[in-house]
Design a protein around this motif. Structure first.
Motif, PDB file in Angstrom:
ATOM      1  N   PHE A 247       0.565  -1.252   0.094  1.00 29.28           N
ATOM      2  CA  PHE A 247       0.045   0.024  -0.013  1.00 29.28           C
ATOM      3  C   PHE A 247       0.950   1.333  -0.076  1.00 29.28           C
ATOM      4  N   ASP A 248       1.872   1.326   0.786  1.00 28.77           N
ATOM      5  CA  ASP A 248       2.835   2.294   0.976  1.00 28.77           C
ATOM      6  C   ASP A 248       3.564   2.741  -0.710  1.00 28.77           C
ATOM      7  N   LYS A 251       0.732   4.056  -2.982  1.00 27.69           N
ATOM      8  CA  LYS A 251       0.450   5.310  -2.677  1.00 27.69           C
ATOM      9  C   LYS A 251       1.737   6.275  -3.106  1.00 27.69           C
ATOM     10  N   ASP A 255       1.503   9.143  -5.764  1.00 21.62           N
ATOM     11  CA  ASP A 255       1.798  10.538  -5.610  1.00 21.62           C
ATOM     12  C   ASP A 255       2.975  11.143  -6.653  1.00 21.62           C
ATOM     13  N   TYR A 288      -6.237  10.271  -8.696  1.00 18.66           N
ATOM     14  CA  TYR A 288      -6.866  10.687  -7.592  1.00 18.66           C
ATOM     15  C   TYR A 288      -8.077   9.779  -7.146  1.00 18.66           C
ATOM     16  N   LEU A 291      -6.099   6.678  -5.739  1.00 18.10           N
ATOM     17  CA  LEU A 291      -5.751   7.010  -4.382  1.00 18.10           C
ATOM     18  C   LEU A 291      -6.798   7.049  -3.632  1.00 18.10           C
ATOM     19  N   PHE A 292      -8.044   7.355  -3.728  1.00 16.54           N
ATOM     20  CA  PHE A 292      -9.370   7.084  -2.779  1.00 16.54           C
ATOM     21  C   PHE A 292      -9.674   5.906  -2.720  1.00 16.54           C
ATOM     22  N   ARG A 295      -7.009   4.163  -0.276  1.00 14.76           N
ATOM     23  CA  ARG A 295      -7.517   4.563   1.052  1.00 14.76           C
ATOM     24  C   ARG A 295      -8.673   3.753   1.732  1.00 14.76           C
ATOM     25  N   LEU A 298      -7.214   0.311   2.294  1.00 14.84           N
ATOM     26  CA  LEU A 298      -6.330   0.119   3.580  1.00 14.84           C
ATOM     27  C   LEU A 298      -7.159   0.101   4.847  1.00 14.84           C
ATOM     28  N   LYS A 299      -7.985   1.007   4.769  1.00 17.27           N
ATOM     29  CA  LYS A 299      -8.686   1.223   6.386  1.00 17.27           C
ATOM     30  C   LYS A 299      -9.838   0.197   6.651  1.00 17.27           C
ATOM     31  N   VAL A 332     -14.778   6.171   5.877  1.00 14.36           N
ATOM     32  CA  VAL A 332     -14.418   6.207   4.454  1.00 14.36           C
ATOM     33  C   VAL A 332     -15.560   6.069   3.502  1.00 14.36           C
TER      34      VAL A 332
END
Length: 483
Positions: A247-248, A251, A255, A288, A291-292, A295, A298-299, A332
């Motif tokens: 995940f890192d 991201k 970015d 974007y 990326l959403f 997120r 991930l959560k 989220v």
């Protein structure tokens, strides 16, 4: 002397049991003999009868064996019919009647794919597990002029999942993705959590666990703007990504891509209405969105995956309510109006019912929860029910494995997007102007005409495609008469 030859045969069979054999080395003479008995073999595999298979093997050994290895066409047919008992028999090779001969799971077929590709298309977790247990490699790619080259078994599972009827019916006509509306992302997640998607996600998860460089495969989907296959892989293989710190990595790559686009726009100093500026804006919106999506997974991904695994028989209303509650509990969830089940088209293909009675729902057939497995441990027709659970949501004849095959098949459950739509106007037939969707769910270049959504959607009739085909044929004949 005979004992020595048998020992030599077993030694050669063991040595070639898992070696990668590419391309297909089966002699043409053996293939001709094999296709001569293919119908008899098919009848046995449909019953998944080990004694009958062994009788055919003893009688037609020269048709099924080449180079001390069972030819890949035989195992390919076994996988196609999801004959698990026969597959275990030939992969293990311990039956005295096989004389040490076994099937190699890493043997490429004459069509250019390996046996694990066929299992990925079948969406049979049990068959994939069986092949992996006997040494099948999940990192072999398709090759040759009869197939799309460079596909991993993981690609086959993901690309074919993108053709799931629920995804196509609800996402191909949705323009919110291009507008940067996150409602598209929420709709996608809700659809992936439906019980009918479970066998597709389970297959993807298992293949991803044995695929090298799976993070790079996900990044390739993201870089090419394919958010649907990226979401399927993210949700199904999230545990693998967490272990690999994926995940890192994802991201950071996103970015960097966004920063590059912004820097490129500032450096070029081009107008807002130019083609280059619009393309760059679309890419920026895509990143974007991804990326959403990252997120959210991930959560809330672990909670969503746990719910999918334990509620394979839940109704659509229950699933949508639970998914919305999970997303909100992890902060989220959607801020505005929630996804409404009535706004989605969720109807299977009309491909007939399964053979045999079953206590399982159509959604859970083929990949039940542990409780359902224990309850139905003695079910005899589970293999057929699994194929039915796949076919009612995924048209096998549109698989990426057959994308380059020359075929003209019009099954009774041909989807409405495959044929032109005619409307009646004053007794004359007119072809309605079609607009084709440019949002491709998978990597393959596919075009589907948009179909007007009815106010109250109904399941597709199995006779509809025949009527449309007949109308199209009569129109063409009338045109030819005037030529």
């Amino acid at each position: 002397m005979r004992e020595y030859m048998l020992q030599l045969q077993r030694f050669l069979a063991d040595a070639r049991a898992t070696n990668i054999i590419s391309p297909d080395r089966t002699p043409k003479e053996t293939l001709v003999k094999y296709y001569g008995i293919c119908d008899r073999l098919l009848a046995v595999l449909q019953k998944d009868s080990v004694p009958r298979f062994l009788r055919i093997f003893e009688k037609y050994r020269e048709c099924l064996v080449s180079g001390f290895v069972i030819i890949p066409q035989t195992l390919d047919l076994i996988i196609l019919e999801n004959a698990l008992r026969c597959a275990n028999l030939v992969l293990e090779g311990k039956s005295p009647k096989l004389c040490g001969v076994r099937a190699n799971p890493n043997y490429m077929t004459s069509f250019g794919y390996f046996l694990l590709h066929q299992a990925a298309e079948s969406f049979s977790v049990e068959m994939v597990e069986l092949l992996l247990r006997y040494g099948a490699s999940a990192n072999q790619r398709t090759s040759g002029n009869k197939i799309i080259e460079g596909l991993l078994p993981l690609h086959v599972a993901i690309e074919n999942t993108c053709q799931h009827k629920y995804l196509e019916d609800n996402l191909l006509v949705d323009e919110n993705y291009r507008k940067g509306n996150v409602g598209y992302i929420y709709k996608l997640i809700h659809l992936l959590c439906l019980p009918e998607m479970k066998i597709f996600l389970d297959t993807t998860r298992l293949l991803a666990a044995h695929t090298d460089n799976v993070v790079d495969e996900l990044l390739n989907y993201i870089e090419h703007g394919k958010i649907v296959p990226a979401a399927i892989l993210l949700l199904a293989a999230q545990r693998r990504f967490r272990k690999l710190n994926g995940f890192d990595m994802i991201k950071n790559r996103i970015d960097d891509s966004i920063f590059s686009l912004i820097r490129e726009g500032c450096g070029l100093q081009i107008g807002k209405n130019t083609k280059e500026a619009k393309q760059r804006k679309e890419k920026e919106v895509h990143f974007y969105n991804v990326l959403f999506l990252v997120r959210i997974i991930l959560k809330a991904g672990e909670a969503l995956d746990a719910y999918i695994q334990t509620h394979s028989e839940a109704s659509h209303h229950e699933v949508h309510g639970k998914v919305s509650a999970v997303l909100k509990s992890y902060d989220v969830g959607p801020l505005g109006k929630d996804i409404c089940i009535e706004d989605l088209q969720c109807f299977p293909y009309d491909c007939g019912g399964p053979d045999g009675d079953t206590d399982l729902t159509k959604a859970a057939t083929g990949s039940p929860t542990p409780e359902v497995k224990e309850k139905n441990a003695v079910a005899k027709e589970r293999r057929v029910n699994h194929l039915y659970a796949r076919d009612q949501f995924f048209p096998v004849w549109r698989s990426v494995l057959t994308a380059r095959f020359i075929t003209k098949i019009f099954p009774p459950y041909t989807p409405k997007k495959e044929l032109p739509l005619y409307t009646s106007d004053g007794g004359s037939e007119k072809l309605r102007a079609e607009r084709h969707s440019h949002i491709l769910l998978g990597t393959l270049e596919r075009n589907y005409p948009r179909v007007r959504v009815a106010s109250k959607p109904t399941p597709t009739s199995k006779y509809r495609s025949r009527r449309l085909f007949g109308t199209a044929a009569s129109t063409v004949l009338k045109m030819l008469k005037h030529v």
